[in-house]
Motif scaffolding. Structure first.
Motif, PDB file in Angstrom:
ATOM      1  N   LYS A 172      34.527  -8.896  -4.027  1.00 44.17           N
ATOM      2  CA  LYS A 172      34.785  -7.685  -5.168  1.00 44.17           C
ATOM      3  C   LYS A 172      34.148  -6.257  -4.697  1.00 44.17           C
ATOM      4  CE  LYS A 172      34.491 -11.245  -8.537  1.00 44.17           C
ATOM      5  NZ  LYS A 172      33.756 -11.632  -9.832  1.00 44.17           N
ATOM      6  N   LYS A 207      36.234 -14.574  -3.318  1.00 49.47           N
ATOM      7  CA  LYS A 207      36.675 -13.132  -3.445  1.00 49.47           C
ATOM      8  C   LYS A 207      35.542 -12.128  -3.238  1.00 49.47           C
ATOM      9  CE  LYS A 207      39.076 -10.648  -7.214  1.00 49.47           C
ATOM     10  NZ  LYS A 207      39.393 -10.765  -8.613  1.00 49.47           N
ATOM     11  N   PRO A 241      40.546  -6.063  -3.757  1.00 52.37           N
ATOM     12  CA  PRO A 241      39.687  -7.045  -3.425  1.00 52.37           C
ATOM     13  C   PRO A 241      40.206  -7.921  -2.624  1.00 52.37           C
ATOM     14  CG  PRO A 241      40.526  -7.523  -5.906  1.00 52.37           C
ATOM     15  CD  PRO A 241      40.861  -6.059  -5.459  1.00 52.37           C
TER      16      PRO A 241
END
Length: 155
Positions: free
Chosen positions: A85, A83, A90
């Motif tokens: 961020k 992921k 995201p």
């Protein structure tokens, strides 16, 4: 070359004071019944980079992760999802081995085709709402006709 492919050799190491047929049989059963290692599918980025092969990545949205996982398992692709961020919303990066690029390209063609096919469809719930609305309008018309008929007869 054919003989090398058809023959498979395993190395089984047993520590024992005395080796007999029963002990060898038990060791072979344990080896054959061991859980198979998952060579393909979802893994961590650390393991994927540690395998030594070059790693490539692509971006994918959160909604499409499960759909991609199904296609990746079908094509036996080892991949890792990370992921990102730093962006809003995201984003997700999918890392895969560099040597799998041709297989990954084919998997993404199928993945994109499947997503485009899904976008063109109308959901069943929407269809049901439309049918319900049209049926309720028809019932209201019939009720009005019946009321008009009743009023005309009673006069």
């Amino acid at each position: 070359m054919q003989e090398e492919v058809t023959q498979k050799t395993i190395a089984l190491v047993i520590k024992t004071a005395k080796l007999d047929a029963n002990l060898l049989k038990a060791a072979m059963k344990l080896y054959l019944n061991r859980p198979k290692q998952n060579l393909h599918g979802k893994t961590s980025v650390k393991k994927l980079v540690g395998e030594g092969a070059g790693v490539s990545s692509i971006e994918i949205t959160e909604k499409n992760i499960k759909a991609f996982e199904r296609v990746a398992q079908k094509y036996q692709i080892t991949f890792a999802v990370k992921k990102d961020k730093t962006t809003e919303p995201p984003k997700y990066l999918v890392f895969f081995k560099g040597k799998d690029t041709d297989v990954v390209a084919q998997a993404f063609k199928e993945f994109v085709y499947g997503n485009e096919k899904k976008k063109g469809r109308v959901s069943i719930r929407k269809k049901l709402k439309q049918w319900k609305a049209t049926l309720s309008q028809d019932k209201n018309r019939e009720r009005n006709r019946e009321r008009n008929k009743d009023r005309g007869q009673s006069r």
